[in-house]
Design a protein around this motif. Structure first.
Motif, PDB file in Angstrom:
ATOM      1  N   GLU A  75       0.821  -1.212   0.000  1.00  0.00           N
ATOM      2  CA  GLU A  75       0.000   0.000   0.000  1.00  0.00           C
ATOM      3  C   GLU A  75       0.857   1.264   0.000  1.00  0.00           C
ATOM      4  OE1 GLU A  75      -2.620  -0.166   3.323  1.00  0.00           O
ATOM      5  OE2 GLU A  75      -3.809  -1.833   2.522  1.00  0.00           O
ATOM      6  N   THR A  76       1.975   1.212   0.725  1.00  0.00           N
ATOM      7  CA  THR A  76       2.796   2.413   0.895  1.00  0.00           C
ATOM      8  C   THR A  76       3.699   2.682  -0.311  1.00  0.00           C
ATOM      9  OG1 THR A  76       2.817   1.993   3.286  1.00  0.00           O
ATOM     10  CG2 THR A  76       4.428   3.573   2.438  1.00  0.00           C
ATOM     11  N   PHE A  77       4.267   1.613  -0.874  1.00  0.00           N
ATOM     12  CA  PHE A  77       5.259   1.789  -1.940  1.00  0.00           C
ATOM     13  C   PHE A  77       4.922   1.072  -3.247  1.00  0.00           C
ATOM     14  CE2 PHE A  77       7.557   1.789   2.176  1.00  0.00           C
ATOM     15  CZ  PHE A  77       8.049   3.089   2.163  1.00  0.00           C
ATOM     16  N   GLY A  78       4.037   0.080  -3.198  1.00  0.00           N
ATOM     17  CA  GLY A  78       3.828  -0.779  -4.360  1.00  0.00           C
ATOM     18  C   GLY A  78       2.882  -0.259  -5.416  1.00  0.00           C
ATOM     19  N   THR A  79       1.922   0.568  -5.024  1.00  0.00           N
ATOM     20  CA  THR A  79       0.914   1.029  -5.974  1.00  0.00           C
ATOM     21  C   THR A  79       1.535   1.848  -7.099  1.00  0.00           C
ATOM     22  OG1 THR A  79      -0.777   1.059  -4.255  1.00  0.00           O
ATOM     23  CG2 THR A  79      -1.220   2.344  -6.229  1.00  0.00           C
ATOM     24  N   GLU A  80       2.415   2.771  -6.739  1.00  0.00           N
ATOM     25  CA  GLU A  80       3.029   3.641  -7.753  1.00  0.00           C
ATOM     26  C   GLU A  80       3.981   2.875  -8.665  1.00  0.00           C
ATOM     27  OE1 GLU A  80       6.827   5.427  -5.247  1.00  0.00           O
ATOM     28  OE2 GLU A  80       4.973   6.591  -5.348  1.00  0.00           O
ATOM     29  N   LYS A  81       4.390   1.681  -8.237  1.00  0.00           N
ATOM     30  CA  LYS A  81       5.282   0.853  -9.046  1.00  0.00           C
ATOM     31  C   LYS A  81       4.530  -0.262  -9.761  1.00  0.00           C
ATOM     32  CE  LYS A  81       9.284   1.880  -6.154  1.00  0.00           C
ATOM     33  NZ  LYS A  81      10.428   1.369  -5.385  1.00  0.00           N
ATOM     34  N   ALA A  82       3.198  -0.183  -9.742  1.00  0.00           N
ATOM     35  CA  ALA A  82       2.334  -1.162 -10.409  1.00  0.00           C
ATOM     36  C   ALA A  82       2.566  -2.585  -9.891  1.00  0.00           C
ATOM     37  CB  ALA A  82       2.515  -1.111 -11.931  1.00  0.00           C
ATOM     38  N   LEU A  83       2.908  -2.693  -8.609  1.00  0.00           N
ATOM     39  CA  LEU A  83       3.118  -3.991  -7.998  1.00  0.00           C
ATOM     40  C   LEU A  83       2.063  -4.307  -6.935  1.00  0.00           C
ATOM     41  CD1 LEU A  83       7.005  -4.038  -7.632  1.00  0.00           C
ATOM     42  CD2 LEU A  83       5.624  -5.567  -9.066  1.00  0.00           C
ATOM     43  N   PHE A  84       1.116  -3.387  -6.751  1.00  0.00           N
ATOM     44  CA  PHE A  84       0.045  -3.588  -5.784  1.00  0.00           C
ATOM     45  C   PHE A  84      -1.144  -2.748  -6.235  1.00  0.00           C
ATOM     46  CE2 PHE A  84      -1.914  -3.664  -1.506  1.00  0.00           C
ATOM     47  CZ  PHE A  84      -1.733  -5.005  -1.204  1.00  0.00           C
ATOM     48  N   PRO A  85      -2.371  -3.314  -6.150  1.00  0.00           N
ATOM     49  CA  PRO A  85      -3.530  -2.598  -6.686  1.00  0.00           C
ATOM     50  C   PRO A  85      -3.950  -1.386  -5.855  1.00  0.00           C
ATOM     51  CG  PRO A  85      -4.201  -4.680  -5.691  1.00  0.00           C
ATOM     52  CD  PRO A  85      -2.704  -4.669  -5.693  1.00  0.00           C
ATOM     53  N   GLU A  86      -4.593  -0.454  -6.535  1.00  0.00           N
ATOM     54  CA  GLU A  86      -5.185   0.697  -5.857  1.00  0.00           C
ATOM     55  C   GLU A  86      -6.307   0.214  -4.946  1.00  0.00           C
ATOM     56  OE1 GLU A  86      -4.275   3.822  -6.161  1.00  0.00           O
ATOM     57  OE2 GLU A  86      -3.062   3.906  -8.004  1.00  0.00           O
ATOM     58  N   SER A  87      -6.749   1.100  -4.050  1.00  0.00           N
ATOM     59  CA  SER A  87      -7.859   0.776  -3.165  1.00  0.00           C
ATOM     60  C   SER A  87      -9.103   0.441  -3.983  1.00  0.00           C
ATOM     61  CB  SER A  87      -8.140   1.960  -2.236  1.00  0.00           C
ATOM     62  OG  SER A  87      -9.216   1.684  -1.383  1.00  0.00           O
ATOM     63  N   GLY A  88      -9.802  -0.623  -3.608  1.00  0.00           N
ATOM     64  CA  GLY A  88     -10.977  -1.060  -4.350  1.00  0.00           C
ATOM     65  C   GLY A  88     -11.026  -2.572  -4.430  1.00  0.00           C
ATOM     66  N   PRO A  89     -11.837  -3.119  -5.353  1.00  0.00           N
ATOM     67  CA  PRO A  89     -11.976  -4.579  -5.455  1.00  0.00           C
ATOM     68  C   PRO A  89     -10.653  -5.309  -5.692  1.00  0.00           C
ATOM     69  CG  PRO A  89     -13.727  -3.498  -6.672  1.00  0.00           C
ATOM     70  CD  PRO A  89     -12.768  -2.419  -6.258  1.00  0.00           C
ATOM     71  N   GLY A  90      -9.774  -4.720  -6.511  1.00  0.00           N
ATOM     72  CA  GLY A  90      -8.487  -5.359  -6.759  1.00  0.00           C
ATOM     73  C   GLY A  90      -7.652  -5.461  -5.501  1.00  0.00           C
ATOM     74  N   ARG A  91      -7.704  -4.425  -4.662  1.00  0.00           N
ATOM     75  CA  ARG A  91      -7.006  -4.444  -3.381  1.00  0.00           C
ATOM     76  C   ARG A  91      -7.579  -5.542  -2.484  1.00  0.00           C
ATOM     77  NH1 ARG A  91      -4.805  -0.293  -0.290  1.00  0.00           N
ATOM     78  NH2 ARG A  91      -3.839   0.381  -2.249  1.00  0.00           N
ATOM     79  N   GLY A  92      -8.901  -5.688  -2.538  1.00  0.00           N
ATOM     80  CA  GLY A  92      -9.544  -6.737  -1.749  1.00  0.00           C
ATOM     81  C   GLY A  92      -9.072  -8.121  -2.151  1.00  0.00           C
ATOM     82  N   GLU A  93      -8.938  -8.346  -3.468  1.00  0.00           N
ATOM     83  CA  GLU A  93      -8.468  -9.646  -3.939  1.00  0.00           C
ATOM     84  C   GLU A  93      -7.023  -9.886  -3.522  1.00  0.00           C
ATOM     85  OE1 GLU A  93      -8.840 -12.467  -7.872  1.00  0.00           O
ATOM     86  OE2 GLU A  93      -8.883 -10.298  -8.138  1.00  0.00           O
ATOM     87  N   ALA A  94      -6.218  -8.832  -3.563  1.00  0.00           N
ATOM     88  CA  ALA A  94      -4.827  -8.954  -3.131  1.00  0.00           C
ATOM     89  C   ALA A  94      -4.754  -9.338  -1.661  1.00  0.00           C
ATOM     90  CB  ALA A  94      -4.089  -7.633  -3.368  1.00  0.00           C
ATOM     91  N   MET A  95      -5.550  -8.676  -0.835  1.00  0.00           N
ATOM     92  CA  MET A  95      -5.573  -8.962   0.596  1.00  0.00           C
ATOM     93  C   MET A  95      -6.024 -10.398   0.845  1.00  0.00           C
ATOM     94  SD  MET A  95      -7.231  -5.338   1.834  1.00  0.00           S
ATOM     95  CE  MET A  95      -7.340  -5.788   3.570  1.00  0.00           C
ATOM     96  N   LYS A  96      -7.014 -10.843   0.084  1.00  0.00           N
ATOM     97  CA  LYS A  96      -7.534 -12.205   0.240  1.00  0.00           C
ATOM     98  C   LYS A  96      -6.437 -13.240   0.064  1.00  0.00           C
ATOM     99  CE  LYS A  96      -9.382 -14.120  -3.340  1.00  0.00           C
ATOM    100  NZ  LYS A  96     -10.310 -14.388  -4.467  1.00  0.00           N
ATOM    101  N   TRP A  97      -5.654 -13.113  -1.007  1.00  0.00           N
ATOM    102  CA  TRP A  97      -4.646 -14.130  -1.293  1.00  0.00           C
ATOM    103  C   TRP A  97      -3.450 -14.051  -0.346  1.00  0.00           C
ATOM    104  CZ3 TRP A  97      -5.704 -18.400  -3.319  1.00  0.00           C
ATOM    105  CH2 TRP A  97      -6.645 -18.518  -4.350  1.00  0.00           C
ATOM    106  N   VAL A  98      -3.057 -12.844   0.031  1.00  0.00           N
ATOM    107  CA  VAL A  98      -1.929 -12.722   0.956  1.00  0.00           C
ATOM    108  C   VAL A  98      -2.300 -13.311   2.316  1.00  0.00           C
ATOM    109  CG1 VAL A  98      -0.449 -11.098   2.216  1.00  0.00           C
ATOM    110  CG2 VAL A  98      -0.902 -10.732  -0.211  1.00  0.00           C
ATOM    111  N   VAL A  99      -3.488 -12.996   2.804  1.00  0.00           N
ATOM    112  CA  VAL A  99      -3.930 -13.538   4.093  1.00  0.00           C
ATOM    113  C   VAL A  99      -4.110 -15.053   4.006  1.00  0.00           C
ATOM    114  CG1 VAL A  99      -5.792 -13.548   5.794  1.00  0.00           C
ATOM    115  CG2 VAL A  99      -4.976 -11.380   4.854  1.00  0.00           C
TER     116      VAL A  99
END
Length: 218
Positions: A75-99
């Motif tokens: 969230e802090t460094f990855g979004t601007e480097k296209a390595l982590f999704p912006e806030s929204g459904p894509g972020r939710g899917e990312a959180m789901k798999w990491v957890v």
């Protein structure tokens, strides 16, 4: 920006090491010797009362648990480097798999590792809180642990059936998952039984950061 990273070889801190490398973040590394009891010292327990690695300290804020660290760095460094999704459904899917990777896959692998002979590749280190004394182990625990891990890989295999990566494009979610899957290979898991995971693993292994990590482990 100041990041201090407390880590130990052959532990989940390898996940954080890979995430930091993918993000090209500078940090001060502090290696911890689990077998020597470094995670049980008063100084370390002030950082993480759970007595575990990884731990990062970012601008004075202490963060532990590899899941929390990956999500925070994403969230802090990855979004601007296209390595982590912006806030929204894509972020939710990312959180789901990491957890899921830690609550299910890593938990299953950890239970298997705890039942392996101490000298076996991938086995829990004797200085770890997760180490199970030989006399306390049950005969049925090892096959049950293998079965549970196998089920986790069936779930992951199905998820990757129509995707190159977990979020379609490569992200820190793949970085996190890759390191955990690589850990299971030390326990002689046969990826050929999960062709979609095997193909995904090969694609991830082409990332310079992960390729370098794999070469160091060999």
């Amino acid at each position: 920006m100041s990041i201090t990273f407390y880590h130990a070889p052959m532990s989940t801190s390898s996940i954080t090491e890979a995430v930091l490398a993918e993000l090209s973040l500078d940090y001060q590394g502090v290696e911890i010797n689990i077998d020597a009891g470094d995670t049980r010292t008063e100084a370390f327990l002030k950082l993480n009362p759970n007595g575990r690695v990884p731990v990062i300290v970012h601008d004075g804020v202490i963060i532990w648990e590899s899941v929390a660290i990956t999500l925070y760095l994403g969230e802090t460094f990855g979004t601007e480097k296209a390595l982590f999704p912006e806030s929204g459904p894509g972020r939710g899917e990312a959180m789901k798999w990491v957890v899921w990777s830690n609550l299910n896959l890593a938990d299953a692998a950890g239970k298997l590792a705890a039942e392996l002979p101490p000298s076996a590749p991938g086995a829990v280190q004797q200085g770890s809180q997760d180490f199970v004394e030989i006399e306390q182990r049950r005969p049925d625990a090892l096959p049950k642990a293998r079965q549970t891990l196998h089920h986790c890989f069936e779930i992951l295999n199905d998820a990757l059936a129509a995707r190159q990566f977990l979020l379609n494009d490569y992200s820190l979610v793949d970085t996190h998952m890759f390191v955990l899957v690589a850990w299971t290979l030390f326990m002689e898991l046969d990826l050929s039984a999960f062709p979609h995971v095997e193909a995904w693993f090969a694609r991830c292994a082409q990332r310079p950061v992960l390729a370098a990590m794999m070469s160091e482990e060999q």
